[in-house]
Design a protein around this motif. Structure first.
Motif, PDB file in Angstrom:
ATOM      1  N   ALA A  81      -2.789   0.952   6.994  1.00  0.00           N
ATOM      2  CA  ALA A  81      -1.464   1.504   6.734  1.00  0.00           C
ATOM      3  C   ALA A  81      -1.386   2.970   7.149  1.00  0.00           C
ATOM      4  O   ALA A  81      -0.405   3.407   7.767  1.00  0.00           O
ATOM      5  N   TYR A 136      -4.927  -5.630  11.353  1.00  0.00           N
ATOM      6  CA  TYR A 136      -3.890  -6.251  10.528  1.00  0.00           C
ATOM      7  C   TYR A 136      -4.024  -7.776  10.556  1.00  0.00           C
ATOM      8  O   TYR A 136      -3.998  -8.445   9.528  1.00  0.00           O
ATOM      9  N   SER A 178      -3.880   7.566   2.344  1.00  0.00           N
ATOM     10  CA  SER A 178      -3.711   6.224   1.806  1.00  0.00           C
ATOM     11  C   SER A 178      -5.071   5.612   1.510  1.00  0.00           C
ATOM     12  O   SER A 178      -6.075   5.988   2.119  1.00  0.00           O
ATOM     13  N   THR A 179      -5.069   4.662   0.585  1.00  0.00           N
ATOM     14  CA  THR A 179      -6.303   3.916   0.364  1.00  0.00           C
ATOM     15  C   THR A 179      -6.388   2.772   1.365  1.00  0.00           C
ATOM     16  O   THR A 179      -7.440   2.174   1.540  1.00  0.00           O
ATOM     17  N   ASP A 180      -5.280   2.470   2.022  1.00  0.00           N
ATOM     18  CA  ASP A 180      -5.249   1.407   3.028  1.00  0.00           C
ATOM     19  C   ASP A 180      -5.371   2.038   4.411  1.00  0.00           C
ATOM     20  O   ASP A 180      -4.434   2.666   4.918  1.00  0.00           O
ATOM     21  N   PRO A 218       0.815  -1.212   0.000  1.00  0.00           N
ATOM     22  CA  PRO A 218       0.000   0.000   0.000  1.00  0.00           C
ATOM     23  C   PRO A 218       0.851   1.266   0.000  1.00  0.00           C
ATOM     24  O   PRO A 218       1.907   1.306   0.632  1.00  0.00           O
ATOM     25  N   ARG A 225     -15.725  -0.019   4.184  1.00  0.00           N
ATOM     26  CA  ARG A 225     -14.360   0.372   3.847  1.00  0.00           C
ATOM     27  C   ARG A 225     -14.325   1.725   3.149  1.00  0.00           C
ATOM     28  O   ARG A 225     -14.823   1.856   2.041  1.00  0.00           O
ATOM     29  N   GLY A 259      -5.561  -4.761   6.242  1.00  0.00           N
ATOM     30  CA  GLY A 259      -4.591  -3.845   5.665  1.00  0.00           C
ATOM     31  C   GLY A 259      -3.211  -4.123   6.219  1.00  0.00           C
ATOM     32  O   GLY A 259      -3.020  -5.040   7.025  1.00  0.00           O
ATOM     33  N   GLU A 260      -2.291  -3.313   5.813  1.00  0.00           N
ATOM     34  CA  GLU A 260      -0.886  -3.524   6.145  1.00  0.00           C
ATOM     35  C   GLU A 260      -0.498  -2.660   7.344  1.00  0.00           C
ATOM     36  O   GLU A 260      -0.857  -1.488   7.400  1.00  0.00           O
TER      37      GLU A 260
END
Lengths: 528, 293
Positions: B253, B276, B248-250, B30, B214, B281-282
């Motif tokens: 993250a 996570y 971010s789109t995440d 991401p 989301r 997500g990351e």
């Protein structure tokens, strides 16, 4: 109401003003509210008289009321015929109600039997005049009953429209917004005593069945006070009696010609008799001595009033201790007796309270506290940055304080009930109360405690506690406690309501926590 | 070499190469754009541009919900609510990308009228065409099946659910229970019912909601951050000026990166960790593409 007279125009303008001020008694994006919203109470002679008698001091806020009282010496009960919004409402509806003749019990000295005890009780420190004050009666009926009812109805309709047409309702949104922003109460609140407030108002309307302006001439303590004062003045109607050849006055006069002689204490100066006199004989003049109209009241009435006042002031004092524990007064009220002397039960503070935290007392504050404002945290809380109730209080019973000063006022103190509170009773996390506590340094804090949960698993739980020196009793913690019914944290009344120290409330102060602060900031020194 | 042998070696080697292959993809992980500067409108635009510009998210004619944090009755300098300049810039970019309508709202904790006024967001957006700053209406909440670990279903706000694009614009700040309030916690603003009730299991509950709902884009306002006495603050001594915006789109993250601004590791925050672990997500910083602009 057919003929347009100056009095009629004045009445309608004042009624409109009253309603506009009523609607303006609401938060509209500004921290200050137009000072005029309580104008009718500040210009109310009964409020002025009873409050000053009770507090035994001159109240500058109520100077307009004194001026009206002085004006009444010269102009009689002009307030009743030209200004009083309740009187105007009676005039508007009375034409549609058939009359059956006066109630005998009320025709005598009944009004003095009401006014006198109220004033004597005031003198003894219990200001009950607001219970029967016409402006207060009207405002309470509107605040507690008619306005919420109107709001409920419109909002309910708007809601069911969503159920019917869903998102397409947005087409009508601009129109609804106007209505919502200017006419509806922002919050849908149900009030205790709504029924009683509406009932009293309806009873006053009902009295119109007997005679015109029955309430005004037979009972209203404000009108009685004005009538009493007007006796001293030089205003006379000429001729004082009905003319033998005409007697049309008896038909036109709404109040004071049920006998042959004009009753000056009941004349509301509408001037109908003068305007409609077929031979244009009737004049109102400032002239010499008036014809004998009898004594104001017999000794019997006076002594009775005295006894009544004592009974009201001393006999209604009982308070139930359990109810008293939760007897929370609006911010800035520090002494209960002082408050009872000044509160005129007008309902303005409850109307303006933006979180619907204030409600009229029923018997929580004893019978003498009827209709005085109480903070009920489970229903609403005192918004930290809001100072509106003090701004609209016409008598200063709730002091008008600046934001920082108000934030330091102690309403009560919060106390945990560990038998209910989740982190103690169930050993799980919660601390919604800490999250919501608005005090910059947090009057509710929590300590991390390692516990074995009832499921046998070890875990760290945050257990909250109250820092008394910082708690102002705003009640948001009790309000937001996620437990059903009774909250696990409650605000209780405290006798010592000394305001908090300035350092804890000042948002712009250095903000360093007190030296003895057991709270360790986990992020101190953190950052990039 | 025989063909069969070649294939064998290739197959075997893929076992050893496995980690390398994964890293190759992780490097693509991401993207988190971090913009810094005192021009808060400018850095907001830069962060968005680094992600390819608002037109990546908003197509002409769409309805967009921009959800800042307006939860408390505090003025912007206390860092309890999202910076109005950041919100305004995001809204402007939406309009520029062709959005038909932009709705801005939050379910507040203090009186909504006071929160909307004090946050400066209402006045910043006043008079903008196609922009509505709205108070929530109870009837618009809809029961949504979350089928989560702790929340089976919950009421979410209809206008958020029906929007074409949902942009999450939280402010980064301290929180007494979850330690930090960031992107994932900001989604609570569209939750109805008794939100206090989810505090007993807040990381799982937030993961449940975020798994189902989301945001298309999360933009964390770290122009000022509240370092203690959150989520309300009220004391300027607790506020730190960082002049940063993270996009971010995440959502995980973005939260993970923002955590570092408080001197903490992403794994310190249970909400981030749980999300996570649940694959939302990351959170490993070295597996993100962090672009500073």
């Amino acid at each position: 109401m057919k003929k347009v007279t100056s009095a009629r125009i004045s009445q309608l303008l004042f009624l409109a003003l009253f309603l506009v001020l009523f609607l303006m008694t609401e938060y509209r994006g500004s921290d200050r509210i137009v000072a005029a919203v309580n104008g009718f109470f500040r210009a109310n002679p009964l409020t002025a008289a009873s409050t000053m008698l009770a507090a035994r001091e001159y109240q500058p806020l109520l100077l307009p009321g004194l001026l009206v009282l002085v004006a009444a010496v010269f102009l009689g009960r002009f307030f009743c015929g030209w200004i009083c919004p309740l009187g105007t409402i009676l005039d508007l509806v009375t034409g549609r109600i058939r009359k059956v003749g006066a109630i005998r019990a009320l025709t005598g000295r009944a009004k003095y039997w009401l006014l006198l005890p109220l004033l004597i009780a005031s003198l003894l420190g219990v200001n009950l005049a607001g219970l029967l004050d016409p402006i207060a009666l009207l405002l309470r009926a509107l605040t507690f009953f008619f306005h919420p009812l109107f709001g409920d109805t419109v909002r309910g309709g708007w809601r069911s429209l969503y159920g019917l047409i869903g998102e397409r309702r947005d087409l009508f949104d601009p129109g609804y917004r106007l209505l919502r922003d200017y006419l509806l109460p922002f919050r849908e609140t149900l009030y205790p005593l709504a029924f009683l407030s509406a009932l009293l108002f309806v009873l006053i309307l009902f009295l119109e069945r007997y005679e015109r302006r029955a309430w005004c001439r037979r009972l209203c303590p404000l009108g009685t006070l004005l009538g009493l004062v007007s006796r001293l003045g030089p205003l006379r109607r000429i001729p004082a009696k009905l003319c033998a050849d005409c007697q049309a006055c008896r038909e036109h006069c709404p109040t004071s010609f049920d006998r042959d002689l004009l009753q000056m204490e009941e004349c509301i100066l509408c001037l109908e008799c003068s305007l409609r006199c077929p031979s244009q004989r009737v004049r109102f003049r400032f002239a010499g001595p008036r014809p004998q109209v009898g004594t104001v009241m017999e000794r019997r009435v006076f002594l009775g009033g005295l006894v009544g006042g004592v009974v009201l002031a001393r006999g209604l004092r009982f308070r139930e201790p359990a109810a008293e524990a939760k007897l929370l007064r609006p911010p800035g009220v520090r002494d209960e007796d002082e408050f009872l002397k000044k509160c005129v039960r007008c309902g303005e503070c409850m109307k303006v309270c933006l979180r619907s935290a204030l409600y009229p007392a029923f018997f929580q504050a004893g019978a003498q506290g009827l209709y005085t404002p109480l903070l009920v945290p489970r229903l609403g809380y005192c918004e930290y940055n809001c100072t509106l109730c003090g701004q609209v209080c016409p008598t200063g019973a709730i002091p008008d304080l600046g934001k920082e000063e108000k934030q330091r006022q102690v309403i009560g103190k919060a106390v945990f009930d560990k038998n209910h509170c989740l982190p103690f009773a169930k050993r799980i996390d919660c601390i919604v109360c800490e999250e919501h506590c608005p005090i910059p340094g947090k009057a509710i804090r929590s300590e991390r405690v390692e516990l074995t949960g009832f499921d046998g698993v070890k875990r760290v739980v945050q257990q909250p506690y109250v820092v008394d020196e910082l708690c102002n009793g705003c009640g948001i913690c009790e309000n937001v406690c996620p437990l059903e019914g009774k909250a696990a944290i409650e605000v209780f009344r405290v006798k010592d309501r000394t305001p908090l120290k300035a350092s804890s409330g000042g948002a712009s102060s250095s903000g360093a926590p007190p030296v003895s602060d057991p709270y360790v900031d986990p992020y101190a020194g953190g950052g990039s | 070499m025989e063909r069969r042998q070649f294939i064998k070696i290739l197959g075997m080697s893929s076992l050893f190469l496995h980690g390398w292959l994964r890293n190759l993809f992780a490097a693509q992980g991401p993207m988190v754009a971090v913009a810094q500067g005192t021009d808060h409108a400018g850095i907001t635009r830069k962060a968005l541009a680094a992600l390819g510009g608002m037109q990546q998210f908003v197509k002409p004619g769409q309805t967009v919900v921009v959800k800042p944090n307006i939860g408390w009755d505090r003025t912007p300098e206390y860092a309890a609510t999202t910076n109005p300049t950041v919100v305004k810039t995001v809204v402007e970019e939406c309009l520029k990308a062709g959005a038909k309508r932009v709705k801005v709202f939050d379910r507040t904790c203090n009186d909504p009228r006071r929160c909307y006024a004090s946050s400066g967001i209402e006045s910043a957006l006043r008079g903008m065409k196609g922009v509505e700053v709205k108070h929530l209406e109870e009837e618009r909440f809809k029961k949504v099946a979350l089928n989560g670990k702790v929340l089976k279903e919950w009421e979410l706000y209809g206008e958020a659910l029906s929007a074409d694009v949902y942009i999450n614009v939280p402010v980064a700040k301290h929180h007494g229970l979850s330690r930090l309030t960031l992107g994932m916690k900001n989604v609570m603003g569209i939750m109805g019912g008794s939100r206090g009730a989810i505090h007993k299991n807040i990381d799982q509950a937030l993961a449940d909601v975020n798994a189902s709902f989301r945001p298309h884009l999360t933009l964390i306002d770290a122009t000022r951050i509240l370092t203690a006495h959150g989520p309300q603050g009220g004391n300027l001594a607790d506020v730190k000026v960082l002049n940063r915006v993270i996009a971010s789109t995440d959502i995980v993250a973005a939260d993970a990166y923002a955590t570092t601004l408080f001197g903490l590791k992403p794994a310190d925050i249970a909400v981030t960790r749980t999300a996570y672990q649940r694959g939302l997500g990351e959170m490993n910083l070295d597996k993100m593409r962090i672009v500073r602009v």
